[in-house]
Design a protein around this motif. Structure first.
Motif, PDB file in Angstrom:
ATOM      1  N   SER A   2       0.839  -1.185   0.000  1.00  0.00           N
ATOM      2  CA  SER A   2       0.000   0.000   0.000  1.00  0.00           C
ATOM      3  C   SER A   2       0.887   1.252   0.000  1.00  0.00           C
ATOM      4  O   SER A   2       1.584   1.490   0.983  1.00  0.00           O
ATOM      5  CB  SER A   2      -0.907  -0.006   1.216  1.00  0.00           C
ATOM      6  N   PRO A   3       0.863   1.993  -1.073  1.00  0.00           N
ATOM      7  CA  PRO A   3       0.239   1.727  -2.370  1.00  0.00           C
ATOM      8  C   PRO A   3       1.062   0.696  -3.163  1.00  0.00           C
ATOM      9  O   PRO A   3       2.266   0.580  -2.955  1.00  0.00           O
ATOM     10  CB  PRO A   3       0.251   3.091  -3.059  1.00  0.00           C
ATOM     11  N   GLU A  41       0.801   0.153  -9.779  1.00  0.00           N
ATOM     12  CA  GLU A  41      -0.055   1.329  -9.674  1.00  0.00           C
ATOM     13  C   GLU A  41       0.771   2.609  -9.777  1.00  0.00           C
ATOM     14  O   GLU A  41       1.861   2.709  -9.221  1.00  0.00           O
ATOM     15  CB  GLU A  41      -0.783   1.305  -8.332  1.00  0.00           C
TER      16      GLU A  41
END
Length: 163
Positions: A2-3, A41
């Motif tokens: 995360s992330p 991401e």
């Protein structure tokens, strides 16, 4: 993570000891370099993702001596992409890798469950994958059992030993 981005992953792999990394991602293949990339991401990018070349992933793994196995579930991978991914990964690091192509969710769960069960029994990697493939072939009416490729430089493909 995360992330789930490159900076977080690098920080984690450099800070903590891991034996197995299991990564689930779409794969992208660059025809000019014949190299696959996985997606991480990146909210700053208009697509929301950042491609990470498997060679860079392998280079970073090569700096970590505790990782023994990388399992890559690559959603949309062709046989060529799976092969390229595994070759680049093991060329850059001493880890073994399993590249899994497109499997339906049920098949993937059966395969991975059996894979981890056999790894916990300290089986050699080739035996582990064979037993997981057999379970798929015996219990699920698809050809998903053939959608995994093993790459290893480990002697006798034995990754873990009982203490």
């Amino acid at each position: 993570l995360s992330p789930p981005n490159w900076a977080t992953w690098r920080r984690q792999i450099r800070t903590y000891d891991y034996n197995i990394i299991h990564f689930i991602s779409p794969v992208y293949f660059d025809e000019t370099t014949a190299e696959a990339s996985i997606a991480l991401e990146d909210k700053g990018n208009s697509s929301g993702s950042q491609p990470l070349k498997i060679s860079h992933f392998g280079d970073e793994l090569g700096k970590n001596t505790t990782v023994r196995l990388v399992i890559l579930n690559l959603h949309n991978a062709t046989l060529r992409e799976l092969t390229s991914t595994g070759q680049h990964l093991t060329e850059r690091s001493a880890v073994s890798g399993i590249s899994c192509g497109l499997m339906n969710l049920n098949a993937r769960q059966v395969f991975i469950k059996r894979l981890y069960h056999e790894l916990c029994a300290f089986q050699p990697l080739d035996t582990v994958v064979t037993l997981a493939r057999q379970q798929l072939a015996d219990n699920i009416n698809t050809f998903d059992w053939a959608r995994s490729i093993v790459f290893s430089q480990a002697p006798q493909a034995r990754l873990f030993r009982p203490c």
